[in-house]
Design an enzyme around this catalytic site. Sequence first.
Site, PDB file in Angstrom:
ATOM      1  CE  LYS A 106     -17.542 -50.063 -39.122  1.00 53.51           C
ATOM      2  NZ  LYS A 106     -16.125 -50.354 -39.430  1.00 53.51           N
TER       3      LYS A 106
HETATM    4  P1  NAD Z   1     -15.156 -60.911 -35.631  1.00 51.53           P
HETATM    5  O1  NAD Z   1     -16.616 -60.938 -35.366  1.00 51.53           O
HETATM    6  O2  NAD Z   1     -14.596 -61.748 -36.721  1.00 51.53           O
HETATM    7  O3  NAD Z   1     -14.358 -61.324 -34.302  1.00 51.53           O
HETATM    8  C1  NAD Z   1     -14.555 -60.734 -33.055  1.00 51.53           C
HETATM    9  C2  NAD Z   1     -13.984 -61.721 -32.025  1.00 51.53           C
HETATM   10  O4  NAD Z   1     -14.021 -61.101 -30.740  1.00 51.53           O
HETATM   11  C3  NAD Z   1     -14.786 -63.011 -31.947  1.00 51.53           C
HETATM   12  O5  NAD Z   1     -13.906 -64.109 -31.876  1.00 51.53           O
HETATM   13  C4  NAD Z   1     -15.585 -62.845 -30.650  1.00 51.53           C
HETATM   14  O6  NAD Z   1     -15.893 -64.076 -30.026  1.00 51.53           O
HETATM   15  C5  NAD Z   1     -14.627 -62.002 -29.821  1.00 51.53           C
HETATM   16  N1  NAD Z   1     -15.318 -61.211 -28.793  1.00 51.53           N
HETATM   17  C6  NAD Z   1     -16.481 -60.548 -28.898  1.00 51.53           C
HETATM   18  N2  NAD Z   1     -16.779 -59.948 -27.732  1.00 51.53           N
HETATM   19  C7  NAD Z   1     -15.781 -60.257 -26.881  1.00 51.53           C
HETATM   20  C8  NAD Z   1     -15.515 -59.944 -25.534  1.00 51.53           C
HETATM   21  N3  NAD Z   1     -16.348 -59.186 -24.827  1.00 51.53           N
HETATM   22  N4  NAD Z   1     -14.376 -60.426 -24.979  1.00 51.53           N
HETATM   23  C9  NAD Z   1     -13.521 -61.185 -25.694  1.00 51.53           C
HETATM   24  N5  NAD Z   1     -13.715 -61.523 -26.975  1.00 51.53           N
HETATM   25  C10 NAD Z   1     -14.839 -61.066 -27.556  1.00 51.53           C
HETATM   26  O7  NAD Z   1     -14.775 -59.370 -35.807  1.00 51.53           O
HETATM   27  P2  NAD Z   1     -13.514 -58.762 -36.528  1.00 51.53           P
HETATM   28  O8  NAD Z   1     -13.874 -58.489 -37.932  1.00 51.53           O
HETATM   29  O9  NAD Z   1     -12.314 -59.564 -36.189  1.00 51.53           O
HETATM   30  O10 NAD Z   1     -13.441 -57.331 -35.798  1.00 51.53           O
HETATM   31  C11 NAD Z   1     -12.853 -57.181 -34.522  1.00 51.53           C
HETATM   32  C12 NAD Z   1     -12.588 -55.704 -34.278  1.00 51.53           C
HETATM   33  O11 NAD Z   1     -11.742 -55.210 -35.320  1.00 51.53           O
HETATM   34  C13 NAD Z   1     -13.823 -54.799 -34.298  1.00 51.53           C
HETATM   35  O12 NAD Z   1     -13.620 -53.739 -33.402  1.00 51.53           O
HETATM   36  C14 NAD Z   1     -13.838 -54.262 -35.713  1.00 51.53           C
HETATM   37  O13 NAD Z   1     -14.516 -53.013 -35.813  1.00 51.53           O
HETATM   38  C15 NAD Z   1     -12.349 -54.095 -35.943  1.00 51.53           C
HETATM   39  N6  NAD Z   1     -11.978 -54.056 -37.360  1.00 51.53           N
HETATM   40  C16 NAD Z   1     -12.265 -55.092 -38.198  1.00 51.53           C
HETATM   41  C17 NAD Z   1     -11.847 -55.037 -39.531  1.00 51.53           C
HETATM   42  C18 NAD Z   1     -12.066 -56.185 -40.480  1.00 51.53           C
HETATM   43  O14 NAD Z   1     -11.523 -56.129 -41.611  1.00 51.53           O
HETATM   44  N7  NAD Z   1     -12.764 -57.233 -40.111  1.00 51.53           N
HETATM   45  C19 NAD Z   1     -11.201 -53.901 -40.007  1.00 51.53           C
HETATM   46  C20 NAD Z   1     -10.917 -52.856 -39.120  1.00 51.53           C
HETATM   47  C21 NAD Z   1     -11.313 -52.955 -37.793  1.00 51.53           C
END
Ligand code: NAD
Length: 475
Positions: A106
Amino acid sequence: MANNDPSFLKSVEISFERAARLMDLPPGLEEKIRVCNSTYTVRFGVRLGDKMETFTGYRSVHSEHMEPVKGGIRYSPHVHQDEVEALASLMTYKCAMVEVPYGGSKGGLCINPQNYTTEELEQITRRFAYELIKRDLINPSQNVPAPDMGTGQREMAWIADQYSRMNTTDINARACVTGKPLNAGGIAGRLEATGRGIQFALQEFFRHPGDVKKANLSGGLRGKKIILQGLGNVGYHAGLFLSTEDDAHIVGLIERDGALYHADGLNIDDVFKHIQATGGVKNYPNANYIANGYSLLETDCDILIPAAIESVITSENANNIKAKLIIEAANGPITAPADAILRDRGIVVIPDMYANAGGVIVSYFEWVKNLSHIRFGRMQRRQEEHRSRLLVEELNNMFQNSKMNVKFSESFIDRFLQGAGEMELVRSGLDDSMRLGYQAISEIWNSRNDVDDLRTAAYLVAIERVATSYASKGL
Ligand code: NAD
């Protein structure tokens, strides 16, 4: 949310140890699997305008029992070593859990991307990538990043291009990173993959009536009330597919600046457009706005989907959670003490390690595509269509000759004749992986008296596979 719960890394370790205690691992192997192999910290300067700014970034490698190692790069001002190591270890278990042949890694950069222009972000990303590439911490055969919170296709394209510039004769250069846009070597369906995986995971859960009953639920996804936290890449796609394809109702959405509630369900696309236009959920006209967004985590619903950040369900609010089922779309949204409280209260948790694996599964497909230098479906699609057409024509002739008054409907013929393109193949591979993954953990959950939750079951599956891999390496 300030509280005294253990850190994300500690929570991962507690869950790991809980499962490892139920296993009969050779002495010392438990620790070898648990610890993070290495973390590289880099501090680099970038000249932005007339001033030099220094940034701190990390790349952790948790386990190299399989290579390359794989894991996203996160951009957030809250990134720190502990978090990156926790996420790297989760990647090891996640890949093992869904049978993706990678070790876990990571990366993270301490930055608030909103404070920089696109040009500045490109400069910073390229410089960060340069630091990692020159140490083989980005490399198609050793370490392959992907997007995570705060990064997306754009950043992955910059990283891929930076790698190509530094490795001009590497024919597999594009495989150095996944989650790229299609025109830069990406794969159809990668953008939606993690959210799509959440949908497939829930569909598979509802194919197990015994498990559904354990969660005090009944029936299928149709009409289920869902509260979603985070409308980013993962949350948007999960919410969109569940509401438009499975007829579930996303009654609540929690974002950074508050929450929205509508008892009949929100129009996810409409809310998404509002956020894009205004920067938040406030003033969205077609739902009730709640300033204290976190209160919605405790609102009555069938399914809660945290899809934003870690440690949002803690020992402080776990007793107030009313959802019957929680699916961890985000990594680490539930701390270890909260997990214990939810378990005692009979709330079923589908764990992150399995639930959000859709991204890495499709990243694996993208990497294979890059190494094979050909789009999936390119060779066989028209051949499949040709064979199907032959069959339909022959059957139609038979119907006519036998004077049977039957014929295929046009819509059936259209659907039947369509050969599988890349998107169909990717979705099929993802669906298959998510189904098999759930079946593996559900089987353990239902067959072992000493396993009372899906998280422990998932750790058991993953640790066993990593241990077997170490054993075959002679360790
Ligand atoms: P992203 O940045 O696209 O979206 C995150 C969203 O959460 C945003 O809309 C943001 O405004 C919101 N957010 C941030 N802090 C917040 C809070 N305190 N309260 C409410 N909303 C809040 O990120 P993502 O890629 O969608 O990832 C989200 C989660 O999923 C993370 O934990 C990431 O590790 C996990 N994840 C992502 C992927 C991927 O393919 N993108 C894969 C596996 C896991």
